[in-house]
Design a protein around this motif. Structure first.
Motif, PDB file in Angstrom:
ATOM      1  N   MET A   1       0.982  -1.386   0.076  1.00 21.50           N
ATOM      2  CA  MET A   1      -0.172  -0.051  -0.024  1.00 21.50           C
ATOM      3  C   MET A   1       0.899   1.316  -0.006  1.00 21.50           C
ATOM      4  N   ASN A   2       0.703   2.241  -0.835  1.00 23.26           N
ATOM      5  CA  ASN A   2       1.493   3.462  -0.960  1.00 23.26           C
ATOM      6  C   ASN A   2       1.483   4.299   0.259  1.00 23.26           C
ATOM      7  N   LYS A   3       2.106   4.987   0.617  1.00 25.47           N
ATOM      8  CA  LYS A   3       2.328   5.751   1.721  1.00 25.47           C
ATOM      9  C   LYS A   3       1.204   6.669   1.933  1.00 25.47           C
ATOM     10  N   SER A   4       0.928   7.469   0.839  1.00 30.34           N
ATOM     11  CA  SER A   4      -0.329   8.511   1.080  1.00 30.34           C
ATOM     12  C   SER A   4      -1.589   7.719   1.261  1.00 30.34           C
ATOM     13  N   ALA A   5      -1.852   6.823   0.907  1.00 29.63           N
ATOM     14  CA  ALA A   5      -3.010   5.757   1.367  1.00 29.63           C
ATOM     15  C   ALA A   5      -3.051   5.330   2.863  1.00 29.63           C
ATOM     16  N   VAL A   6      -1.728   4.968   3.223  1.00 27.56           N
ATOM     17  CA  VAL A   6      -1.702   4.767   4.752  1.00 27.56           C
ATOM     18  C   VAL A   6      -1.937   5.803   5.751  1.00 27.56           C
ATOM     19  N   ASP A   7      -1.250   6.832   5.129  1.00 25.36           N
ATOM     20  CA  ASP A   7      -1.478   8.340   6.020  1.00 25.36           C
ATOM     21  C   ASP A   7      -2.947   8.591   5.856  1.00 25.36           C
ATOM     22  N   HIS A   8      -3.557   8.723   4.843  1.00 24.13           N
ATOM     23  CA  HIS A   8      -5.013   8.964   4.708  1.00 24.13           C
ATOM     24  C   HIS A   8      -5.773   8.123   5.697  1.00 24.13           C
ATOM     25  N   PHE A   9      -5.666   6.692   5.656  1.00 24.60           N
ATOM     26  CA  PHE A   9      -6.451   5.950   6.488  1.00 24.60           C
ATOM     27  C   PHE A   9      -6.215   5.845   7.741  1.00 24.60           C
TER      28      PHE A   9
ATOM     29  N   HIS B   1      -6.916  -2.022  -4.637  1.00 21.20           N
ATOM     30  CA  HIS B   1      -6.631  -0.786  -5.625  1.00 21.20           C
ATOM     31  C   HIS B   1      -5.540  -0.124  -5.059  1.00 21.20           C
ATOM     32  N   TRP B   2      -5.391   0.096  -3.807  1.00 16.45           N
ATOM     33  CA  TRP B   2      -4.123   0.879  -3.066  1.00 16.45           C
ATOM     34  C   TRP B   2      -2.842   0.250  -3.341  1.00 16.45           C
ATOM     35  N   PHE B   3      -2.936  -1.175  -3.449  1.00 13.12           N
ATOM     36  CA  PHE B   3      -1.762  -2.064  -3.322  1.00 13.12           C
ATOM     37  C   PHE B   3      -0.633  -2.091  -4.758  1.00 13.12           C
ATOM     38  N   ASP B   4       0.435  -2.271  -4.421  1.00 13.80           N
ATOM     39  CA  ASP B   4       1.353  -2.730  -5.610  1.00 13.80           C
ATOM     40  C   ASP B   4       0.898  -4.009  -5.762  1.00 13.80           C
ATOM     41  N   LEU B   5       0.227  -4.168  -6.788  1.00 12.46           N
ATOM     42  CA  LEU B   5      -0.389  -5.533  -7.121  1.00 12.46           C
ATOM     43  C   LEU B   5       0.483  -6.664  -7.431  1.00 12.46           C
ATOM     44  N   ASP B   6       1.537  -6.280  -8.201  1.00 10.59           N
ATOM     45  CA  ASP B   6       2.555  -7.377  -8.524  1.00 10.59           C
ATOM     46  C   ASP B   6       3.079  -7.883  -7.240  1.00 10.59           C
ATOM     47  N   LYS B   7       3.625  -7.146  -6.429  1.00 12.15           N
ATOM     48  CA  LYS B   7       4.072  -7.558  -5.208  1.00 12.15           C
ATOM     49  C   LYS B   7       3.144  -8.191  -4.146  1.00 12.15           C
ATOM     50  N   PHE B   8       1.728  -7.730  -4.113  1.00 14.29           N
ATOM     51  CA  PHE B   8       1.016  -8.356  -3.340  1.00 14.29           C
ATOM     52  C   PHE B   8       0.338  -9.742  -3.910  1.00 14.29           C
TER      53      PHE B   8
END
Length: 253
Positions: free
Chosen positions: A1-9, A108-115
């Motif tokens: 999950m990208n940092k902006s998403a983590v910060d928002h949630f 949709h927030w994830f780096d899907l390849d890594k996930f």
């Protein structure tokens, strides 16, 4: 999950805990029925455990993980839910240990390849992955037209929605999903809300937060008068519905 998403949630954790609708019981029953072994489920990006508490009725153990400590602060505790803090793309889980992986309104927030690499690592052979989202709520034609102004392609908030939400707008039909897909039945969420409860829910949206920060004003103030005219008394409860857009696949090697 990208940092902006983590910060928002993390910022909206308490609001999410009290203002989000719950997924239907039939969804969890369906997932338990198609899973070969109901020993361990991993609910990824669990937030406060909204999906985990549904899963725990059907699985012996639920590992509920999130990258946001703020979200986990408002967790719904149950005896067989193990809350852990780690990102979806770097799971602190053993190889081939999980029977079901779920992601509710977050893939949709994830780096899907890594996930997806992690999903294939931790999932048992022929275990199940289920990701789902829901878009704009539905009440009636007149109110829905006002709500549409706040949508990804609406005139009020279009530029304030993160690009990742395009997958949600497209009902998860275009999100990458490299698994042997299983056709799932249709599910929906339904709840009876007052106008104030609906507004509290909309207040949790990331685009509302971004608009408020940019404009120093709340975009919901631009539509509240119209909503009040259509709603009637604010404490009147109306039925609010969301279609659940789900992708289900089998984890194979």
């Amino acid at each position: 999950m990208n940092k902006s998403a983590v910060d928002h949630f993390s910022y909206t954790s308490r609001e999410y805990s009290f203002s989000r609708p719950f997924y239907p019981v039939v969804l969890y029953k369906y997932l338990s029925d198609i899973t070969l072994d109901n020993s361990i489920a991993w609910d990824c990006a669990t937030g406060n455990g909204q999906a985990a508490i549904g899963l725990c009725k059907y699985f012996k153990k639920v590992i509920a993980s999130d990258a946001s400590g703020g979200q986990l602060d408002y967790q719904f505790n149950r005896g067989n839910i193990d809350y852990q803090m780690f990102p979806a793309e770097n799971a602190d889980l053993k190889d081939e240990s999980i029977d079901l992986v779920t992601v509710a309104q977050a893939a949709h927030w994830f780096d899907l390849d890594k996930f997806y690499k992690e999903v294939k690592r931790v999932g048992k052979r022929n275990s199940i992955l289920a990701i789902w989202s829901y878009g704009m709520h539905k009440i009636d034609d007149d109110i829905d037209k006002i709500s549409a102004r706040l949508n990804v392609d609406g005139d009020l908030l279009e530029k304030y929605w993160p690009k990742e939400t395009s997958y949600v707008k497209e009902d998860y039909k275009t999100i990458p999903f490299p698994f042997k897909e299983i056709a799932a039945p249709k599910f929906e969420m339904t709840i009876n809300w007052s106008l104030d409860e609906l507004v509290s829910y909309m207040q949790t949206w990331s685009a509302v937060k971004r608009f408020s920060k940019d404009k120093n004003s709340n975009p919901l103030n631009l539509i509240i008068a119209e909503l009040e005219k259509l709603w009637g008394k604010r404490d009147i409860q109306k039925t609010v519905k969301w279609d659940i857009n789900i992708r289900v696949g089998k984890i194979q090697r």
